[in-house]
Design a protein around this motif. Structure first.
Motif, mmCIF file in Angstrom:
data_model
loop_
_atom_site.group_PDB
_atom_site.id
_atom_site.type_symbol
_atom_site.label_atom_id
_atom_site.label_comp_id
_atom_site.label_asym_id
_atom_site.label_seq_id
_atom_site.Cartn_x
_atom_site.Cartn_y
_atom_site.Cartn_z
ATOM 1 N N ARG A 1 7.037 26.440 42.052
ATOM 2 C CA ARG A 1 6.522 27.272 40.956
ATOM 3 C C ARG A 1 6.097 26.408 39.778
ATOM 4 N NH1 ARG A 1 10.808 31.260 39.048
ATOM 5 N NH2 ARG A 1 9.079 31.953 37.708
ATOM 6 N N VAL A 2 6.893 25.405 39.457
ATOM 7 C CA VAL A 2 6.555 24.513 38.348
ATOM 8 C C VAL A 2 5.333 23.669 38.698
ATOM 9 C CG1 VAL A 2 7.380 22.584 36.941
ATOM 10 C CG2 VAL A 2 8.922 24.486 37.469
ATOM 11 N N ALA A 3 5.260 23.189 39.956
ATOM 12 C CA ALA A 3 4.146 22.343 40.379
ATOM 13 C C ALA A 3 2.810 23.067 40.321
ATOM 14 C CB ALA A 3 4.394 21.829 41.793
ATOM 15 N N PHE B 1 11.522 17.453 37.548
ATOM 16 C CA PHE B 1 12.410 18.491 38.074
ATOM 17 C C PHE B 1 13.024 17.997 39.379
ATOM 18 C CE2 PHE B 1 12.444 23.391 39.053
ATOM 19 C CZ PHE B 1 13.775 23.312 39.438
ATOM 20 N N TRP B 2 12.194 17.442 40.256
ATOM 21 C CA TRP B 2 12.685 16.922 41.531
ATOM 22 C C TRP B 2 13.750 15.853 41.317
ATOM 23 C CZ3 TRP B 2 11.681 11.785 43.226
ATOM 24 C CH2 TRP B 2 12.172 11.501 44.504
ATOM 25 N N GLY B 3 13.470 14.896 40.435
ATOM 26 C CA GLY B 3 14.434 13.840 40.185
ATOM 27 C C GLY B 3 15.743 14.378 39.641
ATOM 28 N N GLN B 4 15.641 15.307 38.694
ATOM 29 C CA GLN B 4 16.840 15.897 38.096
ATOM 30 C C GLN B 4 17.656 16.658 39.142
ATOM 31 O OE1 GLN B 4 17.495 15.544 34.796
ATOM 32 N NE2 GLN B 4 18.892 17.174 34.196
ATOM 33 N N HIS C 1 4.725 14.311 25.412
ATOM 34 C CA HIS C 1 5.689 15.389 25.677
ATOM 35 C C HIS C 1 6.658 15.042 26.808
ATOM 36 C CE1 HIS C 1 2.284 17.521 23.698
ATOM 37 N NE2 HIS C 1 3.274 18.124 23.080
ATOM 38 N N ALA C 2 6.752 13.756 27.138
ATOM 39 C CA ALA C 2 7.576 13.351 28.275
ATOM 40 C C ALA C 2 9.034 13.733 28.107
ATOM 41 C CB ALA C 2 7.451 11.841 28.490
ATOM 42 N N ASP C 3 9.571 13.567 26.909
ATOM 43 C CA ASP C 3 10.994 13.830 26.715
ATOM 44 C C ASP C 3 11.324 15.315 26.618
ATOM 45 O OD1 ASP C 3 11.466 11.175 26.812
ATOM 46 O OD2 ASP C 3 11.901 10.906 24.694
ATOM 47 N N ASP C 4 10.292 16.157 26.511
ATOM 48 C CA ASP C 4 10.531 17.593 26.338
ATOM 49 C C ASP C 4 10.675 18.336 27.655
ATOM 50 O OD1 ASP C 4 10.345 17.285 23.589
ATOM 51 O OD2 ASP C 4 8.201 17.730 23.539
ATOM 52 N N ALA C 5 10.090 17.798 28.731
ATOM 53 C CA ALA C 5 10.021 18.561 29.982
ATOM 54 C C ALA C 5 11.411 18.940 30.493
ATOM 55 C CB ALA C 5 9.260 17.765 31.039
ATOM 56 N N ILE C 6 12.345 17.993 30.480
ATOM 57 C CA ILE C 6 13.687 18.272 30.982
ATOM 58 C C ILE C 6 14.381 19.308 30.108
ATOM 59 C CG2 ILE C 6 15.987 17.271 31.326
ATOM 60 C CD1 ILE C 6 14.010 16.684 33.542
ATOM 61 N N SER C 7 14.193 19.207 28.805
ATOM 62 C CA SER C 7 14.806 20.184 27.898
ATOM 63 C C SER C 7 14.273 21.587 28.151
ATOM 64 C CB SER C 7 14.553 19.785 26.440
ATOM 65 O OG SER C 7 15.121 18.529 26.143
#
Length: 361
Positions: free
Chosen positions: A66-68, A78-81, A28-34
């Protein structure tokens, strides 16, 4: 991804449901950013006129926290983005911002902060790893970024600091996944957080010009973005600590085991660290004096360790049985990442010692 994400609560539920998968592999790596983009998380702390929902850097750090609480891997990307978004907000390159920001805010394009090497360079820990050889219309870049997160294969943009070979000041540039000369390696075999799209980037004869320039002077730019870089990172520790403290409180045995005083003390310590972080961001003092921010980051890492020990003590043997461990085992592995993410605690302690020596001299 078949899940429909409409709200931030939807995204948090998705992160909880897929936390183990994100930690253990790349399914699910590619889904998190979406998912996070669809819920509007990346717009927090971004000016409304640029497509955001307003707010401050602290608001973005709190969102990462909240996400963590649900998944450190999701919080890590999220941090990187959000760091890359912050670089564009601080850049004078309006054309690059207009080109990339809408897709970054929507989670359609992954943004990667390749500035870990640069932050260590700023503190005198290591040299820049990318050489920039002048050419007619800009530079030819050659080098390597050994560890970059959020390199989604469907498309990413990376920020990196480069060292001109002609003695000009180091600069900060962006390059995109489809730039000729950019090679993404296979994912690094991490102990955990394997769904974070973390890999190395090889840079071989990459053309870079004014269109990709984030800032012409890295030594001026990096201190401006370092408070957000580290404060957003602190959000990861805050969320993970909250999750473990919450699990200890919910275990049912904390009071019987005489752990309530430890819970109270740890919650008070976490609240105090958060107030220091918020205060330093609000006043702007972290931009002038980095040491207090380094100390908050170190303290939060210590609180994470204490929270994990507290959760283990409160859960007891159930935490060590596969069938009853719940989320403890995942959080334990996630927590091992907190001291080593750049800048590591060792690097931060070393920088504090160096600054103290300079003051004494």
């Amino acid at each position: 991804m078949n899940t429909i994400i409409r709200t931030q609560d939807d995204a948090l539920a998705w992160a909880s449901a897929h936390a183990a998968s994100l930690n253990e592999g790349s399914t699910h790596a590619d889904d998190a950013i979406s998912v996070l983009g669809a819920a509007g998380f990346f717009r927090i702390g971004v000016p409304v006129e640029l497509g955001g929902t307003g707010g401050s850097t602290w608001d973005a750090a709190e969102a990462i926290a909240r996400v963590a609480e649900h998944s450190l891997t999701a919080a890590f990307v999220f941090w990187g983005q959000r760091c890359f978004i912050g670089y564009l907000l601080e850049s004078d390159n309006a054309a690059l911002r207009q080109r990339s920001l809408p897709a970054l805010l929507a989670g359609e394009l992954a943004g990667a902060t390749g500035l870990s090497n640069a932050m260590k360079f700023l503190s005198g820990i290591e040299s820049l790893s990318i050489a920039a050889t002048p050419e007619a219309d800009g530079w030819r870049l050659d080098g390597k970024l050994p560890w970059v997160t959020n390199l989604r294969r469907s498309g990413y943009v990376v920020a990196a600091a480069v060292e001109p070979t002609d003695g000009q000041p180091p600069a900060v540039v962006a390059f995109f996944a489809d730039t000729p000369g950019i090679t993404r390696t296979d994912d690094l075999q991490l102990l955990a957080l394997r769904g974070s799209n973390t890999a190395a980037i090889l840079i071989d004869g990459v053309a870079s010009g004014a269109g990709e320039l984030i800032h012409a002077d890295a030594r001026r730019f990096l201190p401006r973005v370092r408070p957000a870089f580290l404060s957003l990172q602190c959000g990861m520790s805050i969320g993970l600590a909250r999750a473990s403290i919450g699990a200890a409180k919910a275990s049912g045995s904390a009071v019987r085991a005489g752990l309530q005083s430890r819970i109270d003390a740890l919650e008070a310590g976490l609240a105090h660290a958060i107030e220091e972080l918020k205060g330093g961001l609000a006043s702007g003092s972290f931009a002038e004096q980095a040491a207090p921010l380094f100390k908050v980051r170190i303290r939060l890492a210590g609180i994470v360790r204490q929270a994990m020990d507290l959760e283990l003590d409160a859960t007891g043997g159930r935490a060590y049985l596969v069938e009853t461990t719940g989320e403890f085992a995942r959080r334990w592995l996630e927590a091992a990442f907190v001291p080593v993410v750049t800048p590591s605690l060792t690097q931060l302690h070393g920088e504090l010692v160096r600054q103290a020596a300079l003051r004494a001299a």
